[in-house]
Every structure is written in structure tokens, then in C-alpha cells.
Design an enzyme around this catalytic site. Structure first.
Site, PDB file in Angstrom:
ATOM      1  N   ILE A 180      31.139 -13.770  31.692  1.00 45.09           N
ATOM      2  CA  ILE A 180      31.874 -14.316  30.550  1.00 45.09           C
ATOM      3  C   ILE A 180      33.028 -13.395  30.157  1.00 45.09           C
ATOM      4  O   ILE A 180      34.120 -13.862  29.815  1.00 45.09           O
ATOM      5  CB  ILE A 180      30.894 -14.526  29.365  1.00 45.09           C
ATOM      6  CG1 ILE A 180      29.890 -15.641  29.712  1.00 45.09           C
ATOM      7  CG2 ILE A 180      31.651 -14.845  28.085  1.00 45.09           C
ATOM      8  CD1 ILE A 180      28.712 -15.758  28.753  1.00 45.09           C
ATOM      9  N   ASP A 235      31.586   3.156  28.927  1.00 45.06           N
ATOM     10  CA  ASP A 235      30.249   2.680  28.568  1.00 45.06           C
ATOM     11  C   ASP A 235      30.114   2.694  27.044  1.00 45.06           C
ATOM     12  O   ASP A 235      30.377   3.727  26.409  1.00 45.06           O
ATOM     13  CB  ASP A 235      29.203   3.598  29.225  1.00 45.06           C
ATOM     14  CG  ASP A 235      27.810   2.993  29.188  1.00 45.06           C
ATOM     15  OD1 ASP A 235      27.426   2.423  28.151  1.00 45.06           O
ATOM     16  OD2 ASP A 235      27.107   3.092  30.208  1.00 45.06           O
ATOM     17  N   SER A 288      24.039 -15.272  21.330  1.00 50.12           N
ATOM     18  CA  SER A 288      23.305 -16.104  22.304  1.00 50.12           C
ATOM     19  C   SER A 288      22.585 -17.192  21.535  1.00 50.12           C
ATOM     20  O   SER A 288      22.231 -17.017  20.352  1.00 50.12           O
ATOM     21  CB  SER A 288      22.278 -15.242  23.042  1.00 50.12           C
ATOM     22  OG  SER A 288      21.352 -16.068  23.713  1.00 50.12           O
ATOM     23  N   TYR A 329      15.955  -8.617  22.959  1.00 53.15           N
ATOM     24  CA  TYR A 329      17.262  -9.253  23.179  1.00 53.15           C
ATOM     25  C   TYR A 329      17.572 -10.226  22.034  1.00 53.15           C
ATOM     26  O   TYR A 329      18.667 -10.189  21.467  1.00 53.15           O
ATOM     27  CB  TYR A 329      17.220  -9.980  24.524  1.00 53.15           C
ATOM     28  CG  TYR A 329      18.491 -10.721  24.882  1.00 53.15           C
ATOM     29  CD1 TYR A 329      19.604 -10.045  25.356  1.00 53.15           C
ATOM     30  CD2 TYR A 329      18.563 -12.112  24.761  1.00 53.15           C
ATOM     31  CE1 TYR A 329      20.763 -10.725  25.709  1.00 53.15           C
ATOM     32  CE2 TYR A 329      19.714 -12.796  25.115  1.00 53.15           C
ATOM     33  CZ  TYR A 329      20.808 -12.103  25.589  1.00 53.15           C
ATOM     34  OH  TYR A 329      21.954 -12.782  25.932  1.00 53.15           O
ATOM     35  N   VAL A 380      24.542 -19.906  30.981  1.00 46.27           N
ATOM     36  CA  VAL A 380      25.838 -19.820  31.667  1.00 46.27           C
ATOM     37  C   VAL A 380      25.624 -19.097  32.994  1.00 46.27           C
ATOM     38  O   VAL A 380      24.985 -18.034  33.035  1.00 46.27           O
ATOM     39  CB  VAL A 380      26.854 -19.036  30.798  1.00 46.27           C
ATOM     40  CG1 VAL A 380      28.192 -18.948  31.513  1.00 46.27           C
ATOM     41  CG2 VAL A 380      27.015 -19.700  29.434  1.00 46.27           C
ATOM     42  N   THR A 392      26.035 -16.711  35.400  1.00 39.84           N
ATOM     43  CA  THR A 392      26.602 -15.369  35.581  1.00 39.84           C
ATOM     44  C   THR A 392      25.527 -14.506  36.232  1.00 39.84           C
ATOM     45  O   THR A 392      24.402 -14.963  36.460  1.00 39.84           O
ATOM     46  CB  THR A 392      26.949 -14.736  34.217  1.00 39.84           C
ATOM     47  OG1 THR A 392      25.718 -14.538  33.507  1.00 39.84           O
ATOM     48  CG2 THR A 392      27.885 -15.603  33.388  1.00 39.84           C
TER      49      THR A 392
HETATM   50  N1  LIG Z   1      24.886 -15.786  30.924  1.00 35.95           N
HETATM   51  C1  LIG Z   1      24.218 -16.369  29.945  1.00 35.95           C
HETATM   52  O1  LIG Z   1      23.505 -17.364  30.176  1.00 35.95           O
HETATM   53  C2  LIG Z   1      24.354 -15.886  28.530  1.00 35.95           C
HETATM   54  C3  LIG Z   1      23.765 -16.665  27.532  1.00 35.95           C
HETATM   55  C4  LIG Z   1      23.882 -16.247  26.213  1.00 35.95           C
HETATM   56  C5  LIG Z   1      24.554 -15.083  25.891  1.00 35.95           C
HETATM   57  N2  LIG Z   1      25.110 -14.331  26.886  1.00 35.95           N
HETATM   58  C6  LIG Z   1      25.798 -13.114  26.477  1.00 35.95           C
HETATM   59  O2  LIG Z   1      27.116 -13.126  26.992  1.00 35.95           O
HETATM   60  C7  LIG Z   1      27.545 -11.779  27.234  1.00 35.95           C
HETATM   61  C8  LIG Z   1      28.048 -11.682  28.657  1.00 35.95           C
HETATM   62  O3  LIG Z   1      26.985 -12.059  29.503  1.00 35.95           O
HETATM   63  P1  LIG Z   1      27.156 -12.340  31.064  1.00 35.95           P
HETATM   64  O4  LIG Z   1      26.169 -13.386  31.376  1.00 35.95           O
HETATM   65  O5  LIG Z   1      28.579 -12.519  31.396  1.00 35.95           O
HETATM   66  O6  LIG Z   1      26.589 -10.944  31.607  1.00 35.95           O
HETATM   67  P2  LIG Z   1      26.866 -10.152  32.975  1.00 35.95           P
HETATM   68  O7  LIG Z   1      25.672  -9.305  33.176  1.00 35.95           O
HETATM   69  O8  LIG Z   1      27.277 -11.092  34.036  1.00 35.95           O
HETATM   70  O9  LIG Z   1      28.131  -9.225  32.579  1.00 35.95           O
HETATM   71  C9  LIG Z   1      27.997  -8.268  31.540  1.00 35.95           C
HETATM   72  C10 LIG Z   1      29.043  -7.189  31.740  1.00 35.95           C
HETATM   73  O10 LIG Z   1      28.852  -6.232  30.678  1.00 35.95           O
HETATM   74  C11 LIG Z   1      28.902  -4.929  31.241  1.00 35.95           C
HETATM   75  N3  LIG Z   1      28.123  -3.997  30.406  1.00 35.95           N
HETATM   76  C12 LIG Z   1      26.783  -4.002  30.207  1.00 35.95           C
HETATM   77  N4  LIG Z   1      26.439  -2.971  29.424  1.00 35.95           N
HETATM   78  C13 LIG Z   1      27.579  -2.297  29.117  1.00 35.95           C
HETATM   79  C14 LIG Z   1      27.855  -1.139  28.361  1.00 35.95           C
HETATM   80  N5  LIG Z   1      26.884  -0.408  27.776  1.00 35.95           N
HETATM   81  N6  LIG Z   1      29.144  -0.724  28.251  1.00 35.95           N
HETATM   82  C15 LIG Z   1      30.142  -1.415  28.860  1.00 35.95           C
HETATM   83  N7  LIG Z   1      29.930  -2.502  29.610  1.00 35.95           N
HETATM   84  C16 LIG Z   1      28.652  -2.960  29.736  1.00 35.95           C
HETATM   85  C17 LIG Z   1      28.301  -5.085  32.638  1.00 35.95           C
HETATM   86  O11 LIG Z   1      28.670  -4.025  33.503  1.00 35.95           O
HETATM   87  C18 LIG Z   1      28.880  -6.444  33.067  1.00 35.95           C
HETATM   88  O12 LIG Z   1      30.127  -6.292  33.716  1.00 35.95           O
HETATM   89  C19 LIG Z   1      26.337 -10.885  26.955  1.00 35.95           C
HETATM   90  O13 LIG Z   1      26.443 -10.335  25.661  1.00 35.95           O
HETATM   91  C20 LIG Z   1      25.172 -11.851  27.027  1.00 35.95           C
HETATM   92  O14 LIG Z   1      24.096 -11.415  26.253  1.00 35.95           O
HETATM   93  C21 LIG Z   1      25.024 -14.700  28.206  1.00 35.95           C
END
Ligand SMILES: NC(=O)c1ccc[n+]([C@@H]2O[C@H](COP(=O)([O-])OP(=O)(O)OC[C@H]3O[C@@H](n4cnc5c(N)ncnc54)[C@H](O)[C@@H]3O)[C@@H](O)[C@H]2O)c1
Length: 241
Positions: A15, A55, A131, A144, A176, A178
Site C-alpha cells: 500500500i 526504521d 485496518s 495488531y 488487500v 500485499t
Molecule cells: N494488506 C492488508 O490486507 C492490510 C489490511 C489492513 C491494513 N493494512 C495496513 O496497511 C499498511 C501497509 O500494509 P501492507 O499490506 O502494504 O504491508 P507490507 O508488509 O506489504 O508493507 C509494509 C512496508 O512497511 C515497511 N515497514 C515495516 N516496519 C517498518 C518500520 N519499523 N520502519 C519503516 N518501515 C517499516 C516494510 O518494510 C514494508 O515495506 C500497514 O499498516 C498494514 O497494517 C494492510
């Protein structure tokens, strides 16, 4: 959003990457932060998109990053970075895991938001990526879900503290596709059956794409949403309908 500057956390994948590309395409200067050093190469050839290895668990690195970038006059912050390792019910969540999840999802958001606020222009916007699990119960996701619920509350509190200068909104994605979603499927007995089960349960009969979330984040950050603050937008293919 042309000629504005935004910061996106977790910009190397999913995302965060789709959101960064959406803004960059619109002529926004995007500063993408990620703990994955690959972020630097991922955006090397993409106009308007600069990647920085950072980070969110490291306060000193956040300050140094913003100072080195000379990142003043920020117009937007997308608090997207999040993790969900070892999903479990509360009794099955060790204190180490509990603190690890809070450290990125909640305290990381606090750290970067505090640092950016000092540099944010009047009219700036903050979007917190929460989320659907913040709003509806889900089994074996205690830590979470707690962090994501906190982001909803933080959004509402900050909208009151920082209006009218800054708008603060929240997006709650459903399923989503990912890396994070694939990690969830990997923990299921039959990953493809589970993917299909979720897909078929949705009124819109398809899983989310990162771009579905990126479009909403772009809208909420733009002047088209200039009378929207403190709100929670659920984007889940109708799962919560
Ligand atoms: N994919 C889903 O279904 C979904 C659903 C609801 C909410 N979300 C939320 O959307 C957001 C993005 O999710 P996604 O699915 O794209 O995840 P993802 O795991 O595909 O990508 C997350 C990115 O965040 C980076 N990251 C993680 N911890 C970090 C830190 N401490 N410092 C800097 N970077 C960091 C990772 O390296 C990665 O590039 C998250 O907050 C997740 O909780 C995702």
C-alpha cells in the site's frame, strides 16, 4: 497535490508503494521511508520519488533523516508502515511480541508524526493507515488490532488538536493483496482456498489492490477533501457492510 511534498512510511512495498507512486505521478515530491534499504533502488528511476532507508523504531534516525533531507515545508504525512508478525490471541502473545508490534505500529507513528509536525505547512494533512480489524473483531490478532484501534483514536484526538491548520484522517483497509496478506495466507492450511473464501465473502467479490487504498489516500490528502477531518474511511470491498 502538484509541487507539494509528502512523506510516506513503509514506502517500499504494498500500500505504501502504490500510494507513493500515485502521488509521484501527480507531481507531488514524495519522500518514501522504509526500514528495507531496497527502498533506495526501488524509486531510483521514478520521477518525484526519493527513497530513504529509515526504521521507525529508531528515533535518532528519524530526526537525522529529516535534518539531512532539509525536509521543511512538508504538506502531507502518510503513516502507513505496519507489521503483524505472529498473530495471536492475547494469552498467546508474549510481551516481547506485544511490544514489538506496538513499537512500529503505534510508537513509530508517534515518533515520525511528532518530528514531521514541526515541519508541516498550514493546510497539511496526515493520513493514518489503520485496518478493518480496528473496528470489527477478528480472532488471533489481539496486539495488531489494539494498535490499529489506537490509530483510529489518535486520528480523532489529533484532528481536534491540530485543526484548522492540519487535517487528520484515517483509512481502514480490508483484505488487500500485499506481502502482509500473503504472509497471512501462508499461515493457513490451504492458502488458495482461504484466498477464495475471503474473495467470495465480499459484496464486491474481489480482493483489494494497493491502488484501491492509494486512490482514497490521495483524495483525503487533496483539497477536494478540505472539509474532512477526524474521519475513518473503511475500504474493504463491502466486508463490513
Ligand atoms: N494488506 C492488508 O490486507 C492490510 C489490511 C489492513 C491494513 N493494512 C495496513 O496497511 C499498511 C501497509 O500494509 P501492507 O499490506 O502494504 O504491508 P507490507 O508488509 O506489504 O508493507 C509494509 C512496508 O512497511 C515497511 N515497514 C515495516 N516496519 C517498518 C518500520 N519499523 N520502519 C519503516 N518501515 C517499516 C516494510 O518494510 C514494508 O515495506 C500497514 O499498516 C498494514 O497494517 C494492510
Amino acid at each position: 497535490m502538484q509541487n507539494k511534498t509528502i512523506i510516506v512510511t513503509g514506502a517500499a512495498a504494498g500500500i505504501g508503494l502504490a500510494t507513493s507512486l500515485r502521488f509521484a505521478r501527480a507531481g507531488t515530491r514524495v519522500l518514501g521511508l522504509d526500514r528495507n534499504p531496497a527502498i533506495v533502488d526501488i524509486c531510483r528511476e521514478i520521477p518525484n520519488f526519493t527513497g530513504i532507508s529509515c526504521d521507525l523504531t529508531d528515533s535518532a534516525k528519524i530526526s537525522a533523516t529529516l535534518n539531512n533531507l532539509g525536509a521543511d515545508n512538508i504538506d502531507g504525512l502518510i503513516n502507513n508502515a505496519g507489521i503483524n508478525p505472529y498473530p495471536s490471541s492475547l494469552p498467546d502473545t508474549s510481551e516481547t511480541v506485544w511490544l514489538k508490534i506496538l513499537e512500529t505500529n503505534l510508537t513509530g507513528t508517534y515518533r515520525i508524526t511528532k518530528a514531521v509536525l514541526e515541519r508541516m505547512n498550514r493546510g497539511g494533512t496526515i493520513i493514518n493507515i489503520s485496518s478493518i480489524l480496528a473496528l470489527s473483531g477478528a480472532r488471533k490478532n489481539a496486539a495488531y488490532a489494539a494498535t490499529k484501534g489506537a490509530l483510529v483514536s489518535l486520528t480523532r484526538a489529533m484532528a481536534r488538536d491540530h485543526g484548522p491548520a492540519i487535517r487528520v484522517n484515517c483509512v481502514c483497509p480490508g483484505a488487500v493483496q500485499t506481502d502482509m496478506f500473503e504472509e497471512y495466507l501462508n499461515r493457513c492450511d490451504d492458502r488458495e482456498q482461504e484466498r477464495d473464501r475471503i474473495r467470495r465473502s465480499l459484496p464486491l467479490q474481489r480482493l483489494g489492490k494497493p491502488e484501491d487504498i492509494a486512490e482514497a489516500v490521495f483524495f483525503l490528502s487533496s483539497d477536494s477533501a478540505s472539509w474532512i477531518t477526524g474521519q475513518v474511511l473503511v475500504i474493504d470491498g463491502g466486508d463490513s457492510a
